[in-house]
Motif scaffolding. Structure first.
Motif, short mmCIF file in Angstrom:
data_model
loop_
_atom_site.label_atom_id
_atom_site.label_comp_id
_atom_site.label_asym_id
_atom_site.label_seq_id
_atom_site.Cartn_x
_atom_site.Cartn_y
_atom_site.Cartn_z
N SER A 382 46.63 32.99 43.82
CA SER A 382 47.03 34.26 43.23
C SER A 382 48.52 34.26 42.91
N ASN A 384 50.32 37.01 43.53
CA ASN A 384 50.90 38.16 44.21
C ASN A 384 51.88 37.73 45.31
N ASN A 398 44.97 27.37 35.25
CA ASN A 398 44.30 28.28 34.35
C ASN A 398 43.16 27.56 33.64
N ILE A 419 42.21 30.38 46.71
CA ILE A 419 41.89 31.65 46.05
C ILE A 419 42.22 32.81 46.98
N LEU A 421 41.79 36.89 46.61
CA LEU A 421 41.34 37.97 45.74
C LEU A 421 41.75 39.33 46.32
N HIS A 422 42.98 39.73 46.00
CA HIS A 422 43.53 40.97 46.56
C HIS A 422 43.04 42.22 45.84
N ASP A 425 41.01 43.00 39.62
CA ASP A 425 41.44 42.21 38.46
C ASP A 425 41.40 40.72 38.78
N GLU A 426 41.84 40.34 39.98
CA GLU A 426 41.83 38.93 40.37
C GLU A 426 40.41 38.41 40.55
N HIS A 429 38.95 38.00 37.13
CA HIS A 429 39.58 36.85 36.46
C HIS A 429 38.97 35.53 36.92
N ILE A 430 38.83 35.37 38.25
CA ILE A 430 38.30 34.11 38.78
C ILE A 430 36.85 33.89 38.34
#
Length: 666
Positions: A382, A384, A398, A419, A421-422, A425-426, A429-430
């Motif tokens: 991520s 973040n 990507n 990975i 995933l917070h 959107d994340e 996306h994944i």
């Protein structure tokens, strides 16, 4: 208010979806679920097990829809059906063929949903999912900070018990006797007050005769709740599953998917609950025999870490793996990093020229000549702040990076790591990146999802249409948490096999001669034993195999040769744990059962067990006469199971095993 439904009548095998204008009925030969239209949504009015004739809906529905979004969709929010359709689908080839019903509904609060039902032929149940879209004028301030409802079943709890199940992630820190991968609880008695199970992925209401099971198709783990994965909530009137995976603030003018829910029924013994979960899981996440059946070696586990991923080392590995009968060489972290720059620096996702002067050319050429496939590691970390503070970098591959690796190296197996995933959107996306990448390769690749850490990753019930779960780091001597201990690896696999299809999970094999003798008793076993632990799953040689001695190579090669004769047939079966839970002192193992009454057994007498014979109960063989074949020696014998499926087995020495096939003949 709309009072009638469009007429629908679609059938696929024994799967049926019909609407008679008043009710929506979805069924196979095993179950039937009925919804009524309330003007506020669909409400479940019946769920029947057609094999036992058990009706599960014995209470009046306390809601006007099976779903809710408090403040925006509730009992006082009228809606209309924009469309009700049903068609044959396979999700663009990512799941088995099924009927897909879609009800598109618009609420007066300017929010639209799609209520989606999947029903597979011969299935013991169905899958439901919501997709949600914000319309112009939706007032987000109306939302109430309560968990939205995803599904609901009115149940009379008299004489009904509850079983609740979940799995832990963070496996590289859960490698001790007191840190099991599985949590399960049984709650008996009448529901006297509300019960909330926010850690579980599986909930079953059951009695001695039958049961109903709900499963949250999400990334929830016992120790990682993830993104709004919700709870199973029991009250005196029924069962609610909560959690959509997205909040009101995540809603846009595009359709976004909530977590799906499975609703299944079963009859009889608890083992039938396990079997029906696995049957449905196999329908949802089917096996592709061309891509999912393989033996993989990964360079990371011998503790040379990034140096193990150099071209020089990988070329040595390919030679040895070809000799052993391994199918895939997967290159882990380090191939992309120059030797003189720390691994956590900014990275370009191309093979480093100091490690691979000719790019992938030499590795690809040798692998092709040895008939080996290749795999590779990628970070999808991520961007973040939490990720940056933990790992010291914010690099993440990507879609173009993945495409470039595929074009240059034709890698087949991609390990996705780091990975985190917070937010929704994340997650979105994944999942989009993964599907776009697999599509780009014309469905010729598989993804290995890493669940070894505690960050919200894919978990156990989500994302497996793209590949397998990379279960655990079990190295030679990195530290006591990740070090390889045979019975702990066996116990993890044994627990996974209870409620999941084990052949979708990579189970580690380690070089016992290189393990830390102060922290592990691996060296007191033999190479065949520790290899056999993995063979009912997806075998993963988590090591540099060129460290094996000639004697070890000979032993492993012989066992893998036997396994490869039968593995395609084994991947058609459902694996169940048998014997006692592994604890380094037990008789334990796995039963791989096929629908035709045949199967395979892997039975272990653990290191500190003093009994050379033991009766083990085989599932689905109760009172049956069976033919047993020792797949290593070729010896056959006819045996009769007792009423509990019990058979006595003999293993003369501890830390040894039996690899058998069986066939019910009477």
């Amino acid at each position: 208010m709309q009072t009638t439904l469009p007429i629908i009548d679609v059938q696929l095998g024994d799967a049926k979806v019909t609407s008679n204008g008043q009710k929506l009925i979805v069924s196979t030969n095993k179950f039937q679920r009925v919804w009524e239209w309330s003007g506020y949504g669909f409400i479940t009015s019946s769920l029947k097990n057609l094999e036992s004739n058990k009706e599960w809906c014995k209470e009046q529905h306390q809601f006007k829809a099976d779903w809710s979004l408090p403040g925006l969709i509730d009992n006082n929010t009228p809606c209309k059906i924009d469309a009700l359709t049903a068609k044959i689908s396979n999700d663009d080839g990512y799941t088995s063929k099924h009927i897909e019903l879609v009800a598109q509904i618009t609420y007066e609060t300017n929010i639209s949903i799609k209520y989606i039902i999947w029903v597979y032929p011969e299935a013991p149940g169905l899958r439901t999912q919501l997709k949600i879209k914000a319309l112009q004028g939706m007032n987000r301030d109306l939302a109430i900070n309560e968990e939205p409802r995803g599904d609901y079943l009115p149940i009379n709890w008299k004489n009904i018990d509850r079983k609740v199940v979940g799995y832990y992630n963070h496996t590289q820190e859960r490698n001790a006797a007191n840190l099991k991968i599985l949590k399960e609880e049984i709650i008996t008695g009448t529901v006297l007050q509300p019960e909330n199970y926010n850690w579980a992925s599986i909930f079953s209401a059951m009695n001695d005769e039958s049961g109903v099971v709900f499963i949250k198709e999400s990334h929830k783990c016992v120790n990682q709740f993830g993104l709004d994965t919700g709870s199973f909530v029991v009250d005196s009137k029924g069962l609610t599953t909560t959690g959509w995976g997205l909040k009101v603030t995540d809603l846009t003018n595009e359709w976004r998917s909530a977590w799906a829910n499975w609703c299944l029924v079963y009859t009889g013994k608890q083992i039938n609950m396990q079997k029906q979960i696995k049957r449905f899981d196999r329908m949802r996440y089917p096996i592709n025999k061309e891509l999912d059946i393989y033996i993989l070696a990964n360079t990371w586990g011998s503790n040379n870490r990034m140096e193990a991923s150099t071209e020089e080392n990988v070329l040595k590995e390919i030679e040895v793996q070809s000799e052993l009968g391994i199918d895939v060489q997967q290159i882990d972290d380090g191939w992309q990093n120059p030797k003189d720059i720390p691994a956590m620096s900014t990275v370009t996702w191309k093979p480093d020229k100091t490690r691979y002067p000719n790019g992938w050319k030499n590795v690809v050429s040798l692998a092709k000549s040895k008939n080996l496939k290749l795999g590779v590691w990628f970070s999808l970390g991520s961007l973040n702040d939490e990720f940056l503070s933990k790992y010291g970098h914010n690099w993440a591959a990507n879609l173009e990076d993945l495409k470039q690796a595929y074009d240059d190296g034709r890698f087949t197996y991609y390990k996705f790591d780091m990975i985190n995933l917070h937010n929704y959107d994340e997650l979105e996306h994944i999942m989009k990146l993964s599907r776009n990448f697999v599509d780009y390769t014309n469905r010729t690749v598989r993804i290995n999802w890493d669940v070894t850490e505690n960050e919200p990753r894919t978990g156990y019930f989500f994302g497996r249409e793209y590949g397998n779960i990379y279960l655990a780091n079990r190295t030679t001597k990195l530290n006591s948490e990740t070090g390889y201990v045979p019975y702990l690896m066996l116990r993890d696999a044994w627990h996974v096999s209870k409620f999941l299809n084990l052949n979708k999970f990579q189970i580690s094999v380690q070089n016992i001669e290189r393990t830390d003798k102060k922290r592990s008793d691996a060296h007191l076993h033999n190479n065949k034993y520790v290899t056999a632990i993995a063979l009912m799953g997806s075998p993963l040689f988590f090591q540099e195999t060129h460290y094996y001695t000639p004697e070890a190579r000979k032993e492993i090669k012989a066992l893998l040769a036997v396994y490869k004769k039968y593995r395609k047939e084994m991947f058609e079966g459902y694996v169940f744990p048998i014997g006692d839970e592994p604890d380094d002192r037990s008789w334990t193992g796995f039963q791989n059962h096929l629908e035709d009454g045949s199967g395979f057994l892997m039975i272990f007498r653990e290191l500190n067990n003093s009994q050379n014979r033991k009766k083990l109960n085989l599932n689905f063989c109760y009172g049956k006469k069976i033919e047993i074949k020792n797949l290593i020696s070729g010896e056959k014998q006819i045996m009769t199971c007792d009423a509990n499926g019990g058979l006595e087995f003999i293993i003369e020495n501890s830390a040894d095993f039996l690899f058998l096939s069986y066939k019910i003949i009477d």
